[in-house]
Design a protein around this motif. Structure first.
Motif, PDB file in Angstrom:
ATOM      1  N   ALA A 150       2.134  55.892   7.969  1.00  0.00           N
ATOM      2  CA  ALA A 150       0.806  55.665   7.384  1.00  0.00           C
ATOM      3  C   ALA A 150       0.777  55.985   5.897  1.00  0.00           C
ATOM      4  N   ARG A 185       2.254  51.563   2.132  1.00  0.00           N
ATOM      5  CA  ARG A 185       2.257  50.207   2.699  1.00  0.00           C
ATOM      6  C   ARG A 185       1.488  50.147   4.018  1.00  0.00           C
ATOM      7  N   GLY A 186       1.717  51.132   4.880  1.00  0.00           N
ATOM      8  CA  GLY A 186       1.066  51.104   6.191  1.00  0.00           C
ATOM      9  C   GLY A 186      -0.441  51.160   6.067  1.00  0.00           C
ATOM     10  N   TYR A 201      -1.693  47.688   4.738  1.00  0.00           N
ATOM     11  CA  TYR A 201      -1.807  46.588   5.725  1.00  0.00           C
ATOM     12  C   TYR A 201      -2.997  46.808   6.659  1.00  0.00           C
ATOM     13  N   ALA A 227       1.053  56.524  13.788  1.00  0.00           N
ATOM     14  CA  ALA A 227       2.090  57.564  13.917  1.00  0.00           C
ATOM     15  C   ALA A 227       2.585  57.939  12.531  1.00  0.00           C
ATOM     16  N   TRP A 247       7.285  58.312  15.372  1.00  0.00           N
ATOM     17  CA  TRP A 247       7.349  57.035  16.101  1.00  0.00           C
ATOM     18  C   TRP A 247       7.912  57.208  17.501  1.00  0.00           C
ATOM     19  N   THR A 284       6.233  50.744   8.779  1.00  0.00           N
ATOM     20  CA  THR A 284       6.258  50.978   7.335  1.00  0.00           C
ATOM     21  C   THR A 284       6.763  52.398   7.055  1.00  0.00           C
ATOM     22  N   ASP A 303      12.833  53.470   4.195  1.00  0.00           N
ATOM     23  CA  ASP A 303      13.929  52.516   4.420  1.00  0.00           C
ATOM     24  C   ASP A 303      14.936  52.962   5.483  1.00  0.00           C
ATOM     25  N   HIS A 347      13.987  52.528   9.642  1.00  0.00           N
ATOM     26  CA  HIS A 347      13.431  51.274  10.154  1.00  0.00           C
ATOM     27  C   HIS A 347      14.016  50.905  11.512  1.00  0.00           C
ATOM     28  N   LYS A 351      10.341  45.480   4.397  1.00  0.00           N
ATOM     29  CA  LYS A 351      11.686  45.250   3.896  1.00  0.00           C
ATOM     30  C   LYS A 351      12.173  46.503   3.185  1.00  0.00           C
ATOM     31  N   PRO A 352      13.462  46.771   3.077  1.00  0.00           N
ATOM     32  CA  PRO A 352      14.524  46.038   3.743  1.00  0.00           C
ATOM     33  C   PRO A 352      14.482  46.263   5.250  1.00  0.00           C
ATOM     34  N   ASN A 386      11.037  57.908  -4.333  1.00  0.00           N
ATOM     35  CA  ASN A 386      11.674  57.774  -3.012  1.00  0.00           C
ATOM     36  C   ASN A 386      12.912  56.897  -2.972  1.00  0.00           C
ATOM     37  N   TRP A 387      13.083  56.021  -3.969  1.00  0.00           N
ATOM     38  CA  TRP A 387      14.193  55.065  -3.924  1.00  0.00           C
ATOM     39  C   TRP A 387      15.251  55.400  -4.979  1.00  0.00           C
ATOM     40  N   HIS A 407      13.934  40.730  -1.467  1.00  0.00           N
ATOM     41  CA  HIS A 407      12.987  39.605  -1.530  1.00  0.00           C
ATOM     42  C   HIS A 407      13.542  38.455  -2.361  1.00  0.00           C
ATOM     43  N   HIS A 443       0.576  42.612  -4.507  1.00  0.00           N
ATOM     44  CA  HIS A 443       1.558  41.557  -4.774  1.00  0.00           C
ATOM     45  C   HIS A 443       0.872  40.226  -5.059  1.00  0.00           C
TER      46      HIS A 443
HETATM   47  N1  LIG Z   1       7.258  44.608   0.750  1.00  0.00           N
HETATM   48  C1  LIG Z   1       7.201  45.283  -0.376  1.00  0.00           C
HETATM   49  O1  LIG Z   1       7.048  44.705  -1.439  1.00  0.00           O
HETATM   50  C2  LIG Z   1       7.329  46.761  -0.381  1.00  0.00           C
HETATM   51  C3  LIG Z   1       6.769  47.504  -1.408  1.00  0.00           C
HETATM   52  C4  LIG Z   1       6.884  48.887  -1.358  1.00  0.00           C
HETATM   53  C5  LIG Z   1       7.563  49.467  -0.303  1.00  0.00           C
HETATM   54  N2  LIG Z   1       8.136  48.714   0.668  1.00  0.00           N
HETATM   55  C6  LIG Z   1       8.832  49.328   1.804  1.00  0.00           C
HETATM   56  O2  LIG Z   1       7.855  49.792   2.729  1.00  0.00           O
HETATM   57  C7  LIG Z   1       8.331  50.959   3.402  1.00  0.00           C
HETATM   58  C8  LIG Z   1       7.302  52.057   3.247  1.00  0.00           C
HETATM   59  O3  LIG Z   1       7.121  52.309   1.882  1.00  0.00           O
HETATM   60  P1  LIG Z   1       5.879  53.166   1.371  1.00  0.00           P
HETATM   61  O4  LIG Z   1       5.792  52.970  -0.076  1.00  0.00           O
HETATM   62  O5  LIG Z   1       4.688  52.910   2.210  1.00  0.00           O
HETATM   63  O6  LIG Z   1       6.426  54.634   1.663  1.00  0.00           O
HETATM   64  P2  LIG Z   1       5.559  55.936   1.985  1.00  0.00           P
HETATM   65  O7  LIG Z   1       6.483  57.082   1.790  1.00  0.00           O
HETATM   66  O8  LIG Z   1       4.279  55.909   1.241  1.00  0.00           O
HETATM   67  O9  LIG Z   1       5.227  55.781   3.544  1.00  0.00           O
HETATM   68  C9  LIG Z   1       6.165  55.981   4.558  1.00  0.00           C
HETATM   69  C10 LIG Z   1       5.473  56.793   5.641  1.00  0.00           C
HETATM   70  O10 LIG Z   1       6.336  56.902   6.776  1.00  0.00           O
HETATM   71  C11 LIG Z   1       6.107  58.182   7.319  1.00  0.00           C
HETATM   72  N3  LIG Z   1       7.164  58.590   8.237  1.00  0.00           N
HETATM   73  C12 LIG Z   1       8.303  59.285   7.948  1.00  0.00           C
HETATM   74  N4  LIG Z   1       8.960  59.556   9.090  1.00  0.00           N
HETATM   75  C13 LIG Z   1       8.234  59.026  10.111  1.00  0.00           C
HETATM   76  C14 LIG Z   1       8.401  59.035  11.519  1.00  0.00           C
HETATM   77  N5  LIG Z   1       9.445  59.624  12.122  1.00  0.00           N
HETATM   78  N6  LIG Z   1       7.459  58.422  12.291  1.00  0.00           N
HETATM   79  C15 LIG Z   1       6.380  57.826  11.698  1.00  0.00           C
HETATM   80  N7  LIG Z   1       6.171  57.837  10.363  1.00  0.00           N
HETATM   81  C16 LIG Z   1       7.091  58.417   9.584  1.00  0.00           C
HETATM   82  C17 LIG Z   1       6.013  59.068   6.091  1.00  0.00           C
HETATM   83  O11 LIG Z   1       5.441  60.318   6.373  1.00  0.00           O
HETATM   84  C18 LIG Z   1       5.154  58.228   5.181  1.00  0.00           C
HETATM   85  O12 LIG Z   1       3.793  58.489   5.329  1.00  0.00           O
HETATM   86  C19 LIG Z   1       9.686  51.266   2.773  1.00  0.00           C
HETATM   87  O13 LIG Z   1      10.711  50.733   3.568  1.00  0.00           O
HETATM   88  C20 LIG Z   1       9.636  50.561   1.445  1.00  0.00           C
HETATM   89  O14 LIG Z   1      10.889  50.217   0.912  1.00  0.00           O
HETATM   90  C21 LIG Z   1       8.009  47.385   0.648  1.00  0.00           C
END
Ligand SMILES: NC(=O)c1ccc[n+]([C@@H]2O[C@H](COP(=O)([O-])OP(=O)(O)OC[C@H]3O[C@@H](n4cnc5c(N)ncnc54)[C@H](O)[C@@H]3O)[C@@H](O)[C@H]2O)c1
Length: 425
Positions: free
Chosen positions: A11, A14-15, A18, A35, A60, A76, A79, A82, A100-101, A172-173, A189, A366
């Protein structure tokens, strides 16, 4: 259309983004579970979407122990996390929107694709650029034959100097072991787009060069401190955390990236985050190791070529620059607004306007692509028709394999040959 019920796994930025689709289309989409190990994030989603306690989880793996209570999951997590939730959720019969990825190793990407196919569930990998209106227009124009046969594509991802410092130096990256290499994290992408635009012409060879050029100890300015808040040369540093975060929050700006560094995006909390957290560190003293610039060259069937550049040091932030050169004309996209076609026969330029999301939607990230991506996924699940998804398992897998091949080319300093099934040597 049947309402799609979904669980948010991860959450974060990204989560929770969405999930906003529910605010725009409550009759089409409902968040019914969440979760995340970070309690405050679970609580925010729970309250916003009225989720019962029994459908909130701290991990999860706890969620997948429950009997199935939704149609889909939105994965979400970071990386490196996943594969676990994606495979387990596919095995439970959930359709999956996967950020992604897909995963950070080839083997994990393959396992995710196989699990979705084995369980006959839909997988949409968030290659958001496939849903980005100007870049969709580029595809449409290529297919309409207005520029004849495509001979070459030049595509650049300008990451943005401060965005790179935020995500790939302090954030984070920044390092491969806790995330992945930057071509996969940031540009999978883009390599996907090049494959998509080239259509039936398969990539046959790649080469690549790149490195971490700038954000290293040896480039630290004389007299610089370890943290921007007490650095005497901060005023002359473009990567100053004060400039990137504090100045913005003082102007009452509360969105990304401010909301990433502090759950409470106010001046006091952000100042504290800069004093003690990772985002206040000097960019020349971080534990980062990912490339800040990389180029990839491609040969496609019939001798077509493409080149891609990922570069940190730009004013534009993620606004792709694209040129497609065909035998009868060229297409230009500046990554937003209209797309232009120059016709060699008439010597005229035609402007092609691009779609925008419905006005007032919450999901505008985006350039509207996040909205169109969710729209496609929800439509696919609701109508049980995977054809709405343009980034299904095998397609996404092929693009990821191309990224792994390109990175291997860079590391081994050689040209890599791509086989028909996108395996490579
Ligand atoms: N499509 C895109 O353009 C785009 C842009 C940014 C990020 N991303 C990708 O989206 C994903 C999430 O990125 P973000 O920026 O939201 O990161 P974020 O760190 O804000 O969110 C990730 C969440 O996952 C949670 N998490 C960690 N372990 C977990 C578990 N065991 N069970 C459930 N949740 C758990 C974290 O606590 C965190 O809240 C990454 O893979 C990132 O690379 C994609």
């Amino acid at each position: 259309m049947k309402q799609v019920k979904a669980v948010i796994i991860g959450a974060g930025s990204r989560g929770s983004g969405y999930a906003l689709f529910q605010l725009d289309f409550p009759h089409r989409f409902k968040v019914v579970g969440v979760a995340d190990p970070i309690k405050i994030r679970v609580k925010k989603i729970q309250e916003k979407y009225s989720i019962p306690d029994e459908h909130t989880f701290s991990d999860w793996s706890e969620f997948v122990k429950c009997d199935k209570f939704a149609d889909a999951v939105i994965v979400t997590t970071p990386d490196i996390l996943h594969k676990g939730p994606a495979v387990a959720c596919a095995d439970k019969g959930y359709h999956i929107l996967l950020e992604k990825p897909m995963a950070v190793t080839e083997e994990d990407c393959r396992q995710i694709a196989q699990a979705c196919e084995r369980n006959n569930v839909m997988l949409a990998v968030c290659h958001v650029l496939r849903y980005h209106p100007p870049l969709m227009k580029v595809k449409e124009l290529i297919e309409s034959d207005v520029i004849g046969d495509v001979v070459n594509i030049q595509h650049t991802e300008p990451i943005g100097y401060w965005h790179f410092a935020h995500s790939f130096v302090r954030g984070n990256w920044r390092e491969e072991k806790s995330s992945t290499f930057s071509l996969l994290a940031k540009s999978c992408h883009d390599l996907d787009l090049l494959r998509y635009w080239m259509g039936k012409h398969r990539c046959t060879q790649v080469s690549s060069f790149g490195s971490l050029q700038h954000f290293k100890k040896e480039n630290k300015p004389v007299g610089a401190g370890s943290r921007c808040l007490d650095c005497s040369v901060e005023a002359n540093c473009p990567y100053s955390a004060k400039k990137i975060y504090l100045d913005k929050v003082e102007m009452k700006y509360r969105e990304w990236p401010i909301n990433v560094i502090s759950e409470i995006p106010d001046v006091e909390s952000v100042t504290e985050a800069l004093r003690s957290g990772p985002y206040g560190r000097c960019v020349y003293e971080c534990d980062n190791d990912v490339c800040d610039n990389q180029v990839v060259n491609f040969t496609f069937e019939e001798g077509r070529t493409a080149s891609f550049t990922m570069i940190a040091f730009t004013e534009k932030v993620c606004q792709r620059q694209t040129k497609v050169y065909g035998t009868r004309g060229e297409i230009t996209s500046e990554g937003k607004g209209p797309v232009y076609v120059y016709d060699f026969n008439t010597n005229k330029t035609t402007r092609h306007d691009t779609a925008t999301p419905p006005s007032g939607t919450h999901l505008g990230g985006h350039g509207g692509a996040d909205h169109f991506l969710m729209d496609a996924f929800v439509r696919a699940v609701s109508t049980n028709d995977a054809s709405h998804i343009s980034t299904g398992p095998q397609d996404a897998l092929a693009s990821h394999l191309l990224v792994f091949a390109a990175e291997k080319a860079r590391r081994e300093n050689r040209i890599i040959t791509i086989n028909e099934d996108y395996t490579y040597q």
